[in-house]
Scaffold this motif. Structure first.
Motif, PDB file in Angstrom:
ATOM      1  N   GLY A 166       0.802  -1.222   0.000  1.00  0.00           N
ATOM      2  CA  GLY A 166       0.000   0.000   0.000  1.00  0.00           C
ATOM      3  C   GLY A 166       0.832   1.268   0.000  1.00  0.00           C
ATOM      4  N   HIS A 167       0.178   2.361   0.385  1.00  0.00           N
ATOM      5  CA  HIS A 167       0.842   3.658   0.472  1.00  0.00           C
ATOM      6  C   HIS A 167       1.547   3.828   1.822  1.00  0.00           C
ATOM      7  N   ARG A 168       2.580   4.645   1.830  1.00  0.00           N
ATOM      8  CA  ARG A 168       3.217   5.038   3.081  1.00  0.00           C
ATOM      9  C   ARG A 168       2.272   5.948   3.872  1.00  0.00           C
ATOM     10  N   PRO A 169       2.444   6.034   5.185  1.00  0.00           N
ATOM     11  CA  PRO A 169       1.551   6.894   5.986  1.00  0.00           C
ATOM     12  C   PRO A 169       1.557   8.354   5.539  1.00  0.00           C
ATOM     13  N   ASN A 170       2.722   8.905   5.189  1.00  0.00           N
ATOM     14  CA  ASN A 170       2.748  10.301   4.763  1.00  0.00           C
ATOM     15  C   ASN A 170       2.039  10.491   3.424  1.00  0.00           C
ATOM     16  N   GLU A 171       2.058   9.486   2.566  1.00  0.00           N
ATOM     17  CA  GLU A 171       1.324   9.551   1.300  1.00  0.00           C
ATOM     18  C   GLU A 171      -0.186   9.554   1.544  1.00  0.00           C
ATOM     19  N   ARG A 172      -0.639   8.744   2.491  1.00  0.00           N
ATOM     20  CA  ARG A 172      -2.074   8.734   2.798  1.00  0.00           C
ATOM     21  C   ARG A 172      -2.520  10.086   3.345  1.00  0.00           C
ATOM     22  N   GLN A 173      -1.682  10.698   4.179  1.00  0.00           N
ATOM     23  CA  GLN A 173      -1.999  12.035   4.687  1.00  0.00           C
ATOM     24  C   GLN A 173      -2.051  13.044   3.538  1.00  0.00           C
ATOM     25  N   PHE A 174      -1.094  12.955   2.647  1.00  0.00           N
ATOM     26  CA  PHE A 174      -1.043  13.854   1.495  1.00  0.00           C
ATOM     27  C   PHE A 174      -2.316  13.740   0.653  1.00  0.00           C
ATOM     28  N   LEU A 175      -2.752  12.526   0.406  1.00  0.00           N
ATOM     29  CA  LEU A 175      -3.920  12.310  -0.452  1.00  0.00           C
ATOM     30  C   LEU A 175      -5.195  12.895   0.139  1.00  0.00           C
ATOM     31  N   LYS A 176      -5.290  12.970   1.450  1.00  0.00           N
ATOM     32  CA  LYS A 176      -6.471  13.567   2.070  1.00  0.00           C
ATOM     33  C   LYS A 176      -6.636  15.033   1.693  1.00  0.00           C
ATOM     34  N   THR A 177      -5.509  15.690   1.390  1.00  0.00           N
ATOM     35  CA  THR A 177      -5.548  17.093   0.986  1.00  0.00           C
ATOM     36  C   THR A 177      -5.592  17.255  -0.531  1.00  0.00           C
TER      37      THR A 177
ATOM     38  N   LEU B  94      -4.893  15.073  -7.936  1.00  0.00           N
ATOM     39  CA  LEU B  94      -3.474  14.722  -7.849  1.00  0.00           C
ATOM     40  C   LEU B  94      -3.290  13.518  -6.940  1.00  0.00           C
ATOM     41  N   GLY B  95      -2.717  12.461  -7.483  1.00  0.00           N
ATOM     42  CA  GLY B  95      -2.429  11.276  -6.691  1.00  0.00           C
ATOM     43  C   GLY B  95      -0.940  11.062  -6.551  1.00  0.00           C
ATOM     44  N   VAL B  96      -0.578   9.969  -5.911  1.00  0.00           N
ATOM     45  CA  VAL B  96       0.823   9.555  -5.811  1.00  0.00           C
ATOM     46  C   VAL B  96       0.873   8.042  -6.012  1.00  0.00           C
ATOM     47  N   HIS B  97       1.952   7.580  -6.624  1.00  0.00           N
ATOM     48  CA  HIS B  97       2.137   6.141  -6.755  1.00  0.00           C
ATOM     49  C   HIS B  97       2.358   5.530  -5.370  1.00  0.00           C
ATOM     50  N   ALA B  98       1.773   4.370  -5.148  1.00  0.00           N
ATOM     51  CA  ALA B  98       1.994   3.677  -3.884  1.00  0.00           C
ATOM     52  C   ALA B  98       3.451   3.257  -3.778  1.00  0.00           C
ATOM     53  N   VAL B  99       4.058   3.563  -2.645  1.00  0.00           N
ATOM     54  CA  VAL B  99       5.451   3.201  -2.386  1.00  0.00           C
ATOM     55  C   VAL B  99       5.481   2.202  -1.237  1.00  0.00           C
TER      56      VAL B  99
ATOM     57  N   PHE C 232      13.842  17.190   3.399  1.00  0.00           N
ATOM     58  CA  PHE C 232      12.412  17.002   3.155  1.00  0.00           C
ATOM     59  C   PHE C 232      12.233  16.235   1.851  1.00  0.00           C
ATOM     60  N   GLU C 233      11.184  15.436   1.804  1.00  0.00           N
ATOM     61  CA  GLU C 233      10.723  14.941   0.522  1.00  0.00           C
ATOM     62  C   GLU C 233       9.873  16.039  -0.109  1.00  0.00           C
ATOM     63  N   VAL C 234       9.970  16.164  -1.418  1.00  0.00           N
ATOM     64  CA  VAL C 234       9.238  17.190  -2.150  1.00  0.00           C
ATOM     65  C   VAL C 234       8.584  16.525  -3.359  1.00  0.00           C
ATOM     66  N   TYR C 235       7.369  16.946  -3.671  1.00  0.00           N
ATOM     67  CA  TYR C 235       6.634  16.401  -4.813  1.00  0.00           C
ATOM     68  C   TYR C 235       6.367  17.541  -5.786  1.00  0.00           C
ATOM     69  N   PRO C 236       7.151  17.641  -6.873  1.00  0.00           N
ATOM     70  CA  PRO C 236       6.995  18.779  -7.777  1.00  0.00           C
ATOM     71  C   PRO C 236       5.571  19.005  -8.270  1.00  0.00           C
ATOM     72  N   HIS C 237       4.842  17.949  -8.598  1.00  0.00           N
ATOM     73  CA  HIS C 237       3.468  18.116  -9.072  1.00  0.00           C
ATOM     74  C   HIS C 237       2.624  18.910  -8.070  1.00  0.00           C
TER      75      HIS C 237
ATOM     76  N   SER D 229      -4.238  25.571  -8.927  1.00  0.00           N
ATOM     77  CA  SER D 229      -4.716  24.384  -8.212  1.00  0.00           C
ATOM     78  C   SER D 229      -5.177  23.266  -9.154  1.00  0.00           C
ATOM     79  N   LYS D 230      -4.535  23.206 -10.321  1.00  0.00           N
ATOM     80  CA  LYS D 230      -4.805  22.136 -11.276  1.00  0.00           C
ATOM     81  C   LYS D 230      -3.507  21.380 -11.553  1.00  0.00           C
ATOM     82  N   VAL D 231      -3.626  20.107 -11.905  1.00  0.00           N
ATOM     83  CA  VAL D 231      -2.458  19.299 -12.236  1.00  0.00           C
ATOM     84  C   VAL D 231      -1.913  19.750 -13.590  1.00  0.00           C
ATOM     85  N   LEU D 232      -0.627  20.044 -13.657  1.00  0.00           N
ATOM     86  CA  LEU D 232       0.033  20.388 -14.915  1.00  0.00           C
ATOM     87  C   LEU D 232       0.643  19.112 -15.487  1.00  0.00           C
ATOM     88  N   ARG D 233       0.214  18.755 -16.678  1.00  0.00           N
ATOM     89  CA  ARG D 233       0.639  17.485 -17.272  1.00  0.00           C
ATOM     90  C   ARG D 233       1.768  17.752 -18.274  1.00  0.00           C
TER      91      ARG D 233
END
Length: 233
Positions: free
Chosen positions: A70-81, A87-92, A126-131, A141-145
């Motif tokens: 599944g996802h890491r705990p910080n990824e699950r927190q991120f997805l709630k926002t 915007l999603g994240v790949h499960a790590v 810090f981990e950073v997610y450019p998207h 506030s839109k995903v740039l593809r």
């Protein structure tokens, strides 16, 4: 509360498989790009870090993977926002990474940074997610593809938008302002990595000016991102 300022902010767009090049950008306290390297090894990345004492480091890659599935705990927190913005994240997780990577560069980089006194607990890593940063600061506030999966013309348009936005908030030498229309294949991918490393570095800089969101903790890794719906400083 904003982060305390640092003399340098190093953004790393890490190639997850060891042996592939990683974009590494260094900006100073005045948001000027002072160094850029397309590093072939983790040791080359660490050499750059060592050259800038007192730096803060932001990495577009997981540094700690505590979960088997599944996802890491910080990824699950991120997805709630961010999930509401599309915007999603790949499960790590360790099962996935053991199958996918013979040697995952993030683990070696994390250990090397810790040896230099740079870590989550110290507030220097810090981990950073450019998207997420791009969505929050540069694209309403839109995903740039802008990745390779997008048709080329749409990709070039999105990359041009990102390039323009970054060059407005950072001072970048003219020699690194590459016309996108001249790039293809590996050269276009290298420019994408350059832009991603700038986003990583700028995220750290921005976090000293405005409040940012933190997901996770020192035990599982801290993901830093501006909140959606704000503007760059």
């Amino acid at each position: 509360m904003p982060l305390t300022p640092a003399p340098f902010y190093i953004g790393i767009d890490l190639a997850w498989a060891e042996g592939n090049p990683s974009g590494v950008a260094v900006i100073d306290a005045d948001a000027r790009l002072v160094a850029y390297c397309y590093a072939d090894t983790v040791e080359a990345i660490l050499d750059i870090v060592r050259a800038y004492p007192g730096c803060r480091v932001g990495v577009d890659a997981p540094m700690i993977i505590p979960n088997a599935t599944g996802h890491r705990p910080n990824e699950r927190q991120f997805l709630k926002t961010f999930a509401r913005y599309g915007l999603g994240v790949h499960a790590v997780n360790t099962q996935l990474f053991e199958k996918r990577f013979r040697r995952y560069a993030g683990f070696a980089l994390y250990e090397g940074l810790k040896a230099e006194g740079i870590g989550f607990e110290e507030g220097t890593l810090f981990e950073v997610y450019p998207h997420a940063t791009i969505l929050a600061l540069f694209n309403d506030s839109k995903v740039l593809r802008y990745k390779a999966s997008v048709p080329k013309e749409a990709r070039l348009g999105a990359m041009a938008k990102l390039q323009t936005a970054l060059f407005e908030v950072l001072t970048v030498p003219n020699g690194l302002k590459t016309p996108l229309g001249t790039l293809r294949g590996k050269a276009l991918k290298a420019e994408e990595d350059f832009l991603d490393s700038l986003v990583c570095a700028y995220t750290l800089y921005y976090a000293t000016e405005k409040r940012c969101l933190k997901f996770g903790d020192a035990e599982i890794g801290v993901l830093l991102t501006p909140p959606p719906g704000v503007t760059p400083s």
